[in-house]
Scaffold this active site. Structure first.
Site, PDB file in Angstrom:
ATOM      1  N   GLU A 160       0.797  -1.236   0.000  1.00  0.00           N
ATOM      2  CA  GLU A 160       0.000   0.000   0.000  1.00  0.00           C
ATOM      3  C   GLU A 160       0.826   1.281   0.000  1.00  0.00           C
ATOM      4  O   GLU A 160       0.581   2.186   0.798  1.00  0.00           O
ATOM      5  CB  GLU A 160      -0.979  -0.019   1.189  1.00  0.00           C
ATOM      6  CG  GLU A 160      -1.914  -1.201   1.137  1.00  0.00           C
ATOM      7  CD  GLU A 160      -2.840  -1.319   2.340  1.00  0.00           C
ATOM      8  OE1 GLU A 160      -2.863  -0.410   3.181  1.00  0.00           O
ATOM      9  OE2 GLU A 160      -3.552  -2.338   2.430  1.00  0.00           O
ATOM     10  N   ASN A 202       2.021  -5.128  -3.213  1.00  0.00           N
ATOM     11  CA  ASN A 202       0.609  -5.418  -2.918  1.00  0.00           C
ATOM     12  C   ASN A 202      -0.158  -4.122  -2.628  1.00  0.00           C
ATOM     13  O   ASN A 202       0.334  -3.263  -1.883  1.00  0.00           O
ATOM     14  CB  ASN A 202       0.579  -6.316  -1.672  1.00  0.00           C
ATOM     15  CG  ASN A 202      -0.789  -6.884  -1.363  1.00  0.00           C
ATOM     16  OD1 ASN A 202      -1.451  -7.432  -2.246  1.00  0.00           O
ATOM     17  ND2 ASN A 202      -1.209  -6.781  -0.112  1.00  0.00           N
ATOM     18  N   HIS A 238     -10.528  -5.888  -2.286  1.00  0.00           N
ATOM     19  CA  HIS A 238     -11.595  -5.686  -1.302  1.00  0.00           C
ATOM     20  C   HIS A 238     -12.717  -4.987  -2.070  1.00  0.00           C
ATOM     21  O   HIS A 238     -12.610  -3.799  -2.391  1.00  0.00           O
ATOM     22  CB  HIS A 238     -11.104  -4.800  -0.149  1.00  0.00           C
ATOM     23  CG  HIS A 238     -10.034  -5.463   0.669  1.00  0.00           C
ATOM     24  ND1 HIS A 238     -10.274  -6.582   1.433  1.00  0.00           N
ATOM     25  CD2 HIS A 238      -8.720  -5.177   0.840  1.00  0.00           C
ATOM     26  CE1 HIS A 238      -9.165  -6.952   2.053  1.00  0.00           C
ATOM     27  NE2 HIS A 238      -8.203  -6.118   1.700  1.00  0.00           N
ATOM     28  N   GLU A 265      -6.324 -10.443  -1.274  1.00  0.00           N
ATOM     29  CA  GLU A 265      -7.135 -10.200  -0.069  1.00  0.00           C
ATOM     30  C   GLU A 265      -8.617 -10.152  -0.421  1.00  0.00           C
ATOM     31  O   GLU A 265      -9.371  -9.324   0.096  1.00  0.00           O
ATOM     32  CB  GLU A 265      -6.702  -8.891   0.614  1.00  0.00           C
ATOM     33  CG  GLU A 265      -5.234  -8.861   0.982  1.00  0.00           C
ATOM     34  CD  GLU A 265      -4.812  -7.604   1.737  1.00  0.00           C
ATOM     35  OE1 GLU A 265      -5.683  -6.855   2.214  1.00  0.00           O
ATOM     36  OE2 GLU A 265      -3.594  -7.377   1.857  1.00  0.00           O
ATOM     37  N   ASP A 267     -12.376 -10.087  -0.765  1.00  0.00           N
ATOM     38  CA  ASP A 267     -13.650 -10.169  -0.050  1.00  0.00           C
ATOM     39  C   ASP A 267     -14.624  -9.240  -0.764  1.00  0.00           C
ATOM     40  O   ASP A 267     -14.217  -8.273  -1.406  1.00  0.00           O
ATOM     41  CB  ASP A 267     -13.535  -9.888   1.460  1.00  0.00           C
ATOM     42  CG  ASP A 267     -12.858  -8.571   1.814  1.00  0.00           C
ATOM     43  OD1 ASP A 267     -12.694  -7.698   0.937  1.00  0.00           O
ATOM     44  OD2 ASP A 267     -12.497  -8.402   2.998  1.00  0.00           O
TER      45      ASP A 267
HETATM   46  O1  G2I Z   1      -7.605  -3.496   6.303  1.00  0.00           O
HETATM   47  C1  G2I Z   1      -7.759  -4.672   5.557  1.00  0.00           C
HETATM   48  C2  G2I Z   1      -6.467  -5.131   4.983  1.00  0.00           C
HETATM   49  C3  G2I Z   1      -5.968  -4.128   3.944  1.00  0.00           C
HETATM   50  N1  G2I Z   1      -4.745  -4.581   3.317  1.00  0.00           N
HETATM   51  C4  G2I Z   1      -3.663  -4.923   4.227  1.00  0.00           C
HETATM   52  C5  G2I Z   1      -4.131  -5.882   5.305  1.00  0.00           C
HETATM   53  O2  G2I Z   1      -3.096  -6.137   6.222  1.00  0.00           O
HETATM   54  C6  G2I Z   1      -5.355  -5.350   6.016  1.00  0.00           C
HETATM   55  O3  G2I Z   1      -5.729  -6.319   7.000  1.00  0.00           O
HETATM   56  C7  G2I Z   1      -6.247  -5.801   8.190  1.00  0.00           C
HETATM   57  C8  G2I Z   1      -6.623  -6.954   9.104  1.00  0.00           C
HETATM   58  O4  G2I Z   1      -7.656  -7.691   8.493  1.00  0.00           O
HETATM   59  C9  G2I Z   1      -7.118  -6.431  10.449  1.00  0.00           C
HETATM   60  O5  G2I Z   1      -7.306  -7.526  11.361  1.00  0.00           O
HETATM   61  O6  G2I Z   1      -5.286  -5.010   8.796  1.00  0.00           O
HETATM   62  C10 G2I Z   1      -5.761  -4.395   9.989  1.00  0.00           C
HETATM   63  C11 G2I Z   1      -4.673  -3.450  10.482  1.00  0.00           C
HETATM   64  O7  G2I Z   1      -3.459  -4.130  10.638  1.00  0.00           O
HETATM   65  C12 G2I Z   1      -6.106  -5.470  11.020  1.00  0.00           C
HETATM   66  O8  G2I Z   1      -6.691  -4.863  12.154  1.00  0.00           O
HETATM   67  C13 G2I Z   1      -5.928  -4.902  13.312  1.00  0.00           C
HETATM   68  C14 G2I Z   1      -6.491  -3.913  14.294  1.00  0.00           C
HETATM   69  O9  G2I Z   1      -6.422  -2.610  13.690  1.00  0.00           O
HETATM   70  C15 G2I Z   1      -5.684  -3.906  15.539  1.00  0.00           C
HETATM   71  O10 G2I Z   1      -6.267  -3.048  16.479  1.00  0.00           O
HETATM   72  C16 G2I Z   1      -5.591  -5.323  16.079  1.00  0.00           C
HETATM   73  O11 G2I Z   1      -4.691  -5.335  17.177  1.00  0.00           O
HETATM   74  O12 G2I Z   1      -5.950  -6.190  13.884  1.00  0.00           O
HETATM   75  C17 G2I Z   1      -5.079  -6.275  15.001  1.00  0.00           C
HETATM   76  C18 G2I Z   1      -5.018  -7.714  15.470  1.00  0.00           C
HETATM   77  O13 G2I Z   1      -6.280  -8.210  15.741  1.00  0.00           O
END
Ligand code: G2I
Length: 448
Positions: A160, A202, A238, A265, A267
């Site tokens: 990103e 990515n 997404h 990714e 969805d």
């Molecule tokens: O935002 C969707 C995706 C966009 N592209 C990059 C991906 O890495 C991203 O994935 C999301 C995860 O699905 C979430 O699960 O990235 C977020 C940010 O890293 C993830 O959320 C985080 C929360 O923001 C945190 O507060 C939490 O500690 O998940 C963490 C673990 O549960």
């Protein structure tokens, strides 16, 4: 009525197929449509993956589905910078290692996500700038890619880094402020640390031909022209309730640059078109030989990061949704493909009816190369395999991963290691090696 290739084949009765085999007519592909996402994708040499987390390994319903359906996983969060280097220079690989060892025990490949990203940085990195941040970032790439060396199919080296909107340029971030060359520095460090992994850029909002995807396209073209190591582009996908009409064309233009494309990714917002959009995305990937795999960003709806969108293939009880069936059918309909993750230097052969076959893909540079060998099972499952590779004279094998070699020059034999000898019928596993000189171009032999 137009019947897709595999569909036509499925019309052959078992008896007719037996007659054809007896008559010596080669049949590739499976007589029955595969019934899981991973097996269906594997029929054309692709993977079908899911984002997951180490804490889910103990959820029985969840893991039953994951193990049954998928032949690839990616860490949704466990390999990000904040997770792997919570304090500067102190690395934590516990959860990443647990995911990798689960994947290895089931013959799944692993995508690595992600080495550098402006988000999810540990707080110590957020406080750095300039050369201190650049050095810390490159050290992070080197350490993490070295730790997982030989275990990652593809790394999202940089995630990103491009801006949304019409500029087609880079996103502002602390990493970008260290200099525009931070992305290529990261890719070079990743290649050195793990020469066997495919290195991907990515991003999201790249789901058609638009200013952002064109900015990335121009970067990839520039990297290829200057020899910056890049092997793949990840289109996150997404998606909402419509699909850009140039989705497949966009995949194709990246493939035409000489990189693989992965849907990383996926969805899709539920409501109206969800199953159709999932099917269209799958068909678009299947239509481009260098679109080598699809990963969905989560397993069951309630666990998705998109609260309330219900964007995944399984509901909260683990039941298959209409979108699941749409994807499965699209995978089983087949499409053009070049086994062994095609590249200009790839050579391969179609899967043998019994036994196994092998194909090689090379990443070459002046004086050396890495080779990825895909071992594909024929109509029966493999329980151990041996691959013979002819190393051109003057060169030698210097290291191997996911296989054990006998000899380093001339005819070199590679045998499976403990965790990848078993390959399901029609499935595949990959190993790799690094060598000096020029890489092997002859099709490797495979015996099982
Ligand atoms: O935002 C969707 C995706 C966009 N592209 C990059 C991906 O890495 C991203 O994935 C999301 C995860 O699905 C979430 O699960 O990235 C977020 C940010 O890293 C993830 O959320 C985080 C929360 O923001 C945190 O507060 C939490 O500690 O998940 C963490 C673990 O549960």
């Amino acid at each position: 009525m137009r019947i897709p290739r595999n569909g036509r084949f499925a019309l052959l009765s078992g008896a007719l197929a037996a007659v054809l085999v007896a008559a010596g007519i080669a049949i590739t592909g499976s007589a029955e449509a595969a019934t899981t996402l991973g097996a269906s994708a594997a029929q054309t040499g692709r993977y079908f993956g899911v984002a997951t987390s180490a804490f889910r390994l103990s959820d029985t319903n969840y893991m039953t589905i994951l193990n049954r359906e998928f032949n690839s996983i990616v860490a949704e969060n466990d390999m990000k910078w904040d997770a792997t280097e919570p304090q500067q220079g102190r690395f934590n690989y516990t959860n990443g290692d647990r995911l990798v060892s689960h994947a290895q025990s089931r013959g799944m490949t692993v995508r690595g996500h992600t080495l550098l990203w402006h988000a999810q940085q540990p707080s110590w990195a957020q406080g750095l700038s300039g050369s201190a941040l650049r050095n810390a970032a490159i050290n992070h790439v080197t350490q993490v890619a070295t730790h997982f060396r030989g275990k990652i199919h593809s790394w999202d080296v940089v995630n990103e880094a491009f801006a949304d909107g019409g500029s087609g340029g880079r996103r502002d971030s602390n990493l970008q402020r260290t200099g525009n060359d931070w992305i290529e520095a990261a890719f070079r460090a990743a290649r050195t640390a793990d020469p066997g992994a495919k290195l991907c850029y990515n991003d999201y909002n790249t789901d058609g031909i638009n200013a952002k995807s064109t900015g990335i396209y121009n970067m990839v073209r520039d990297f290829k022209s200057r020899g910056v190591p890049i092997d793949c582009v990840g289109l996150q996908s997404h998606l909402g309730t419509t699909l850009d009409s140039t989705y497949q064309q966009n995949i194709q233009r990246f493939a035409d640059l000489g990189v693989d494309v992965q849907i990383t990714e996926l969805d899709v917002q539920q409501g109206g078109n969800q199953a159709n959009i999932y099917a269209s995305v799958t068909r678009a990937c299947m239509a481009v030989a260098r679109c080598t795999g699809i990963t969905v960003w989560g397993l069951r709806d309630p666990e998705s990061w998109r609260t309330g969108a219900n964007p995944l293939l399984f509901d909260g009880n683990g039941n298959k949704k209409a979108a699941y069936t749409a994807v499965l059918n699209a995978l089983n309909a087949g499409g053009p493909t070049t086994p062994g993750s095609p590249s200009p230097s790839a050579s391969s052969q179609p899967p043998a009816p019994g036994g196994c076959s092998a194909g090689v893909t090379l990443n070459s540079w002046n004086g050396g190369y890495t080779a990825t060998i895909r071992v594909t099972a024929g109509s029966g499952a493999l329980n151990g395999w041996t691959v013979g590779v002819i190393i051109p004279s003057g060169g030698a094998v210097t290291s191997a991963w996911n296989a054990k070699n006998t000899g380093t020059t001339g005819q070199v034999t590679f045998r499976n290691v403990s965790y990848n000898g078993q390959v399901p019928a029609g499935g595949y596993t990959e190993f790799g090696f690094q060598g000096t000189g020029t890489g092997p171009t002859a099709t490797p032999s495979c015996t099982a």
